[in-house]
Design a protein around this motif. Structure first.
Motif, PDB file in Angstrom:
ATOM      1  N   PHE A   1       0.857  -1.194   0.000  1.00 15.28           N
ATOM      2  CA  PHE A   1       0.000   0.000   0.000  1.00 15.28           C
ATOM      3  C   PHE A   1       0.885   1.232   0.000  1.00 15.28           C
ATOM      4  N   SER A   2       0.354   2.297  -0.523  1.00 15.55           N
ATOM      5  CA  SER A   2       1.090   3.562  -0.555  1.00 15.55           C
ATOM      6  C   SER A   2       1.061   4.189   0.832  1.00 15.55           C
ATOM      7  N   LEU A   3       2.221   4.654   1.278  1.00 13.59           N
ATOM      8  CA  LEU A   3       2.285   5.316   2.584  1.00 13.59           C
ATOM      9  C   LEU A   3       1.593   6.679   2.548  1.00 13.59           C
ATOM     10  N   ASN A   4       1.304   7.167   1.342  1.00 17.43           N
ATOM     11  CA  ASN A   4       0.594   8.444   1.199  1.00 17.43           C
ATOM     12  C   ASN A   4      -0.918   8.266   1.230  1.00 17.43           C
ATOM     13  N   LYS A   5      -1.377   7.031   1.209  1.00 15.98           N
ATOM     14  CA  LYS A   5      -2.811   6.739   1.170  1.00 15.98           C
ATOM     15  C   LYS A   5      -3.454   7.028   2.526  1.00 15.98           C
ATOM     16  N   ASP A   6      -4.701   7.434   2.502  1.00 16.44           N
ATOM     17  CA  ASP A   6      -5.484   7.690   3.705  1.00 16.44           C
ATOM     18  C   ASP A   6      -5.629   6.393   4.516  1.00 16.44           C
ATOM     19  N   VAL A   7      -5.575   6.494   5.830  1.00 13.02           N
ATOM     20  CA  VAL A   7      -5.669   5.335   6.724  1.00 13.02           C
ATOM     21  C   VAL A   7      -6.956   4.550   6.483  1.00 13.02           C
ATOM     22  N   LYS A   8      -8.060   5.228   6.243  1.00 14.91           N
ATOM     23  CA  LYS A   8      -9.335   4.530   5.993  1.00 14.91           C
ATOM     24  C   LYS A   8      -9.237   3.666   4.743  1.00 14.91           C
ATOM     25  N   LYS A   9      -8.536   4.151   3.714  1.00 14.56           N
ATOM     26  CA  LYS A   9      -8.382   3.382   2.475  1.00 14.56           C
ATOM     27  C   LYS A   9      -7.429   2.206   2.676  1.00 14.56           C
ATOM     28  N   ILE A  10      -6.390   2.414   3.464  1.00 13.59           N
ATOM     29  CA  ILE A  10      -5.474   1.301   3.768  1.00 13.59           C
ATOM     30  C   ILE A  10      -6.240   0.210   4.516  1.00 13.59           C
ATOM     31  N   ALA A  11      -7.018   0.597   5.505  1.00 17.12           N
ATOM     32  CA  ALA A  11      -7.814  -0.362   6.281  1.00 17.12           C
ATOM     33  C   ALA A  11      -8.820  -1.080   5.385  1.00 17.12           C
ATOM     34  N   ALA A  12      -9.437  -0.349   4.456  1.00 17.33           N
ATOM     35  CA  ALA A  12     -10.388  -0.967   3.523  1.00 17.33           C
ATOM     36  C   ALA A  12      -9.674  -1.971   2.618  1.00 17.33           C
ATOM     37  N   ASP A  13      -8.464  -1.634   2.163  1.00 16.96           N
ATOM     38  CA  ASP A  13      -7.671  -2.566   1.343  1.00 16.96           C
ATOM     39  C   ASP A  13      -7.336  -3.833   2.128  1.00 16.96           C
TER      40      ASP A  13
END
Length: 186
Positions: free
Chosen positions: A75-87
């Motif tokens: 995952f991209s470290l620039n991605k929003d935490v909510k999107k990382i959690a969804a992934d």
């Protein structure tokens, strides 16, 4: 002094409504899933990508049980935490849960089988009248178990006999025969 908890790992755990695991570093940490497994979230201080990696079950002999295949996701470290959690929820957890539960069953079967064979081997050694120490020592005959097999060292020689302990009566006969067999003197 322990390292501080990685704020991104902490935020992902909070977003997933899961607890932090025992292993925490400044560059990542474990999160405990709702089915009891741990996943390691790696957030290196260099680069722009993080990674979610499974932590596989281990058996009583500390052997890790992992299936074939790659379960890691990036995952991209620039991605929003909510999107990382969804992934993590959609891309990682479903396959990981199925594979981890399967490997947990295998690890338990290995542990149960090894412990049962070890107990039977120890009983056999005791019935034959010698110790079950892991190191050979200086006894005439010393044994230790290795799962299904018992290893015996005869006298001070380098002769090691491996006995299959599945058939206790046969194994006991072999042990008694070895015990009465005179050691060859040079």
């Amino acid at each position: 002094m322990s390292e501080p908890i990685n704020p991104l790992v902490e935020a992902i755990a909070e977003q997933l409504k899961l607890k932090l695991g025992r292993t925490q570093y400044s560059h990542g940490g474990c999160i405990v899933t709702d089915f009891g497994a741990e996943m390691f979230i790696r957030t290196p201080s260099y680069g722009k990508m993080g990674e979610v990696t499974p932590v596989w079950p281990i058996d009583s002999r500390r052997q890790q049980h992992r299936p074939s295949g790659d379960f890691d996701i990036g995952f991209s470290l620039n991605k929003d935490v909510k999107k990382i959690a969804a992934d993590i929820t959609s891309r990682f957890l479903p396959e990981f849960k199925s594979a981890w539960l399967g490997q947990l069953k295998i690890a338990k079967e290995w542990s149960d089988g090894y412990e049962a064979k070890e107990k039977a081997t120890i009983e056999l050694c005791e019935a034959a009248g010698f110790s079950t120490r892991a190191d050979y020592g200086s006894q005439d005959i010393t044994g230790y178990c290795n799962g299904r097999y018992m290893k015996l060292k005869v006298g001070g020689s380098n002769t090691i006999v491996s006995i299959d302990c599945e058939d206790k009566d046969e194994a006991l006969k072999i042990i008694q025969l070895i015990h009465t067999f005179p050691e060859k003197k040079d």
